[in-house]
Design an enzyme around this catalytic site. Structure first.
Site, short mmCIF file in Angstrom:
data_model
loop_
_atom_site.label_atom_id
_atom_site.label_comp_id
_atom_site.label_asym_id
_atom_site.label_seq_id
_atom_site.Cartn_x
_atom_site.Cartn_y
_atom_site.Cartn_z
N LYS A 90 0.65 5.99 -11.15
CA LYS A 90 2.10 5.77 -10.97
C LYS A 90 2.68 4.89 -12.08
O LYS A 90 3.85 5.04 -12.46
CB LYS A 90 2.33 5.13 -9.60
CG LYS A 90 3.78 4.89 -9.24
CD LYS A 90 3.86 4.48 -7.78
CE LYS A 90 5.24 4.04 -7.34
NZ LYS A 90 5.25 3.70 -5.91
N ASP B 83 7.55 -6.73 -1.11
CA ASP B 83 6.55 -5.65 -1.12
C ASP B 83 5.34 -6.05 -1.97
O ASP B 83 5.41 -6.03 -3.20
CB ASP B 83 7.21 -4.37 -1.66
CG ASP B 83 6.24 -3.18 -1.70
OD1 ASP B 83 5.02 -3.38 -1.52
OD2 ASP B 83 6.73 -2.06 -1.92
N ASP C 154 5.46 8.63 0.79
CA ASP C 154 5.36 7.42 -0.02
C ASP C 154 4.28 7.68 -1.07
O ASP C 154 3.10 7.77 -0.73
CB ASP C 154 4.97 6.24 0.90
CG ASP C 154 4.62 4.97 0.12
OD1 ASP C 154 4.80 4.94 -1.11
OD2 ASP C 154 4.16 4.00 0.77
N GLU D 72 12.03 2.59 -2.40
CA GLU D 72 11.09 2.10 -1.39
C GLU D 72 11.70 1.02 -0.49
O GLU D 72 11.55 1.08 0.74
CB GLU D 72 9.81 1.59 -2.08
CG GLU D 72 8.98 2.75 -2.63
CD GLU D 72 7.95 2.33 -3.68
OE1 GLU D 72 7.72 1.12 -3.85
OE2 GLU D 72 7.39 3.23 -4.34
P1 ADP Z 1 0.59 0.45 -2.78
O1 ADP Z 1 1.99 0.33 -2.27
O2 ADP Z 1 0.33 -0.38 -4.00
O3 ADP Z 1 0.16 1.86 -2.96
P2 ADP Z 1 -0.45 -0.48 -0.20
O4 ADP Z 1 0.83 -0.94 0.35
O5 ADP Z 1 -1.14 0.62 0.51
O6 ADP Z 1 -0.40 -0.17 -1.74
O7 ADP Z 1 -1.42 -1.77 -0.24
C1 ADP Z 1 -2.74 -1.67 -0.64
C2 ADP Z 1 -3.34 -3.05 -0.68
O8 ADP Z 1 -3.27 -3.63 0.62
C3 ADP Z 1 -4.81 -3.05 -1.08
O9 ADP Z 1 -5.03 -4.05 -2.04
C4 ADP Z 1 -5.51 -3.41 0.22
O10 ADP Z 1 -6.72 -4.12 -0.03
C5 ADP Z 1 -4.48 -4.28 0.89
N1 ADP Z 1 -4.68 -4.35 2.34
C6 ADP Z 1 -4.71 -3.34 3.23
N2 ADP Z 1 -4.97 -3.80 4.48
C7 ADP Z 1 -5.11 -5.13 4.37
C8 ADP Z 1 -5.42 -6.19 5.30
N3 ADP Z 1 -5.64 -5.93 6.58
N4 ADP Z 1 -5.50 -7.46 4.82
C9 ADP Z 1 -5.30 -7.72 3.51
N5 ADP Z 1 -5.02 -6.78 2.59
C10 ADP Z 1 -4.93 -5.50 3.00
MG MG Z 2 3.82 0.69 -1.75
#
Ligand code: ADP
Ligand code: MG
Length: 624
Positions: free
Chosen positions: A83, A205, A20, A183
């Site tokens: 990205k 998402d 991913d 995704e």
């Molecule tokens: P992306 O798909 O954009 O790369 P992710 O799916 O990894 O990102 O999501 C990242 C986001 O999720 C960040 O803003 C992070 O702060 C938030 N995040 C991760 N864990 C938690 C949680 N336990 N509670 C709230 N937000 C969270």
């Molecule tokens: Mg993502």
């Protein structure tokens, strides 16, 4: 010739990684032991922040976790959210450029390039650096096994040139791309939804900086994207920003204009805000704190989940606009959706889950970690491409939290719901009264705050603890769940090594419906439970304080004036009566009052200790 044949065979048998490549985080997974698993390197969660830092001296760029720390020191050398630029021209990207701290230029075919310390980089090259890091860590996690075939995921709305740029990035990173998949499709695969004959799926998402919603149809195992919608500037970062704003408001009088603009200060504040936000996803209250040693600045406040929800509400509402658009583009209504899948770290926020559930009128899938589900699905696709089969999809996670009852009737959760199995965790406990030689453990299951509301799986006792003052003994309780879901809890006293153990089968006699009912009860009672837990914990604390006060009151009596003594007496009487008080604020008052009334006593005792120490005695003798 035989050599070549062998090579080909080998290659075909090689597992295929699922990767991913996210805007905020990237991670890799692989099919192992009959299910997809995230590749976690030593002591880490497997996530690699999709961020780069280019040192000023021209050294090799740093990728991942360290960059977020580096941004505290030197925010000027960082690259985030690359990205967004994949396969895009400079002309499309005005207003987006602030996440890359280097000048953008127009390259071939109008495509964007960045001038980083005198060398030009395309977004593909920058993404390749991230992929190399993910790939390296994945190979490490596999014990050095070198795999280079991969399935890579992209958002459903990516056009051909964005997909091609992703392929190029992977190739530059030395990966052989077996397939690029969407995704939302990956997330659906992770949940085994391809095994349905037909149906419609909504994938919601909410990541770090972007929101995507996709409506998919499934027909005989084949997914089709019916519509996509979203908001390219709505995600976890916006929730962080709300909390940053709150702190800046509180700090208005303490922070000068220059500090408030200082990138290092803002980055530290952003990290504190994110930590607080995450804590509020699993607790009803969190400490929001920040210390900046350079400017001697301290900030601390408590924040309740309900306060955060009130701030975040409008943002979450905005995601629903996009959901409505996606549904209408697909010509569907909420009632036509058969499955809802949550993806992205920000869907861990309870308000988000609840809002999505209400909007679609059904419980969304959240059994897998939302920030891992895309990589897991990519690994499923990899497994299928490598010729593997999948009989049943094993949803091997702990379906209800497991923990121990604490003094006062609270629950200390040791293994949280949704932890993938096998797993293990250890917590350390101590004794509550002097010379206590045994501890009874009550192993409980459920999400509620009080043991009485959870299911007791069994009790056992650890005996033979050497007599010691309360709070001195160290007893480690280890929870271990094997691949078959069997739980064993072992308690071990550290100084003597005495152990006691219990084995139970947590899911024995529980139907899916009962699990559902238990979960629902925990949502419905969350606030009430929180209050009752607070009351129970305060009672234990008051009891401990009252005992300590009584133990020392006589020796200090001659040194205290009658008013103080009366004050203490009153507070002790209130403390004795506290057992029957059940209002959290009232009992908090009793505790605070006891603390206030006994301050002079504490001062006298401290004085004694100090005097005797000066008189040449050791501290230990003095406190006897
Ligand atoms: P992306 O798909 O954009 O790369 P992710 O799916 O990894 O990102 O999501 C990242 C986001 O999720 C960040 O803003 C992070 O702060 C938030 N995040 C991760 N864990 C938690 C949680 N336990 N509670 C709230 N937000 C969270
Ligand atoms: Mg993502």
């Amino acid at each position: 010739m035989p050599f070549i044949e062998l090579n080909v065979l080998n290659n075909a048998a090689d597992p295929i990684l699922g990767i991913d490549l996210g805007t905020t985080n990237s991670l890799a997974a692989i099919w192992r032991d009959g299910r997809p698993q995230v590749l976690r390197h030593e002591g880490n969660d497997g996530r690699v922040p999709s961020a780069l830092y280019f040192p000023e001296n021209g050294d090799k760029p740093i990728v991942g976790q360290k960059v977020r720390e580096q941004a505290l020191v030197d925010p000027r050398g960082t690259v985030f959210s690359i990205k967004r630029f994949m396969g895009r021209g400079l002309a499309d990207m005005e207003g987006e450029l602030s996440s890359v701290q280097f000048p953008a230029k127009e390259g071939e075919h109008g495509l964007i390039q960045f001038d980083i310390r005198g060398r030009l980089y395309t977004p593909q090259e920058l993404s390749a650096l991230i992929l190399m890091r993910v790939h390296d860590l994945a190979c490490n996690a596999l014990g050095g096994q070198h795999l280079n075939r991969a399935v890579i995921t992209v958002p459903a709305y990516f056009d051909d040139s964005q997909r091609q740029a992703t392929r190029d990035a992977a190739r530059l990173a030395g990966l052989q791309v077996e397939r690029i998949i969407n995704e939302p499709t990956a997330a659906s695969l992770a949940y085994g939804l391809d095994q349905k004959k037909e149906g419609t799926i909504a994938v919601y998402d909410l990541g770090g900086g972007t929101f995507d919603v996709s409506i998919l149809s499934i027909e005989d195992g084949v997914f089709r994207v019916l519509s996509t919608s979203g908001d390219t500037h709505l995600g976890g970062d916006d929730f962080d920003r709300l909390l940053v704003g709150l702190a800046l408001e509180d700090l208005r009088s303490k922070v000068d204009a220059e500090t408030a603009r200082d990138p290092a200060f803002l980055q530290a504040l952003r990290l504190a805000a994110e930590r607080t936000k995450m804590e509020l996803s699993s607790r009803l209250e969190a400490e929001y704190h920040l210390v900046v040693p350079e400017s001697d600045l301290r900030y601390h406040r408590e924040i309740r989940r309900s306060e955060f929800d009130a701030l975040a509400g409008p943002l979450v509402e905005r995601t629903l606009d996009a959901c409505r658009r996606a549904m209408s583009d697909a010509g569907l209504e909420a009632k036509d959706i058969d499955e809802v899948v949550l993806v992205g770290g920000s869907t861990r926020i309870p308000l988000v889950r609840q809002t999505v559930e209400e909007f679609f009128g059904r419980k969304p899938h959240s059994e897998l970690n939302p920030d891992e589900v895309v990589a897991l699905g990519a690994a499923v696709q990899g497994h299928i491409l490598a010729g593997g089969t999948r009989d049943i999809l094993l949803m091997d996670v702990v379906s209800l939290s497991l923990g121990l009852e604490t003094v006062g009737g609270g629950v200390d959760k040791v293994i949280l719901r949704n932890s993938p199995i096998p797993c293990q965790a250890t917590e350390t406990y101590t004794t509550n009264v002097d010379n206590q030689t045994g501890i009874e453990f009550n192993v409980v299951q459920g999400e509620r705050e009080l043991a009485g509301d959870c299911r007791s799986l069994g009790k056992f006792e650890l005996e033979g603890i050497p007599p010691m003052p309360a709070g001195m003994a160290r007893v480690a309780a280890r929870f271990q769940i094997d691949a078959n879901g069997m739980l064993s809890v072992t308690a071990k006293e550290q100084s003597t090594g005495t152990t006691a153990k219990i084995d139970v089968e947590p899911m024995h006699g529980l139907t899916d419906d009962e699990v559902e009912t238990m979960l629902k009860a925990s949502y419905d009672n969350a606030q009430d439970d929180f209050d009752r837990r607070r009351v129970a914990d305060l009672k234990v604390e008051i009891d401990r304080m009252a005992r300590a006060t009584r133990a020392h009151l006589d020796e200090a009596r001659p040194k205290l004036d009658p008013e103080t003594l009366e004050d203490i007496d009153e507070a002790l009487t209130a403390a004795d009566a506290a057992a029957s008080v059940n209002d959290p604020d009232a009992i908090q008052k009793v505790r605070d009052e006891l603390e206030r009334a006994t301050l002079p006593l504490a001062a006298v005792l401290m004085d004694e200790v100090a005097k005797q120490a000066v008189a040449g005695k050791t501290l230990e003798e003095a406190s006897e």
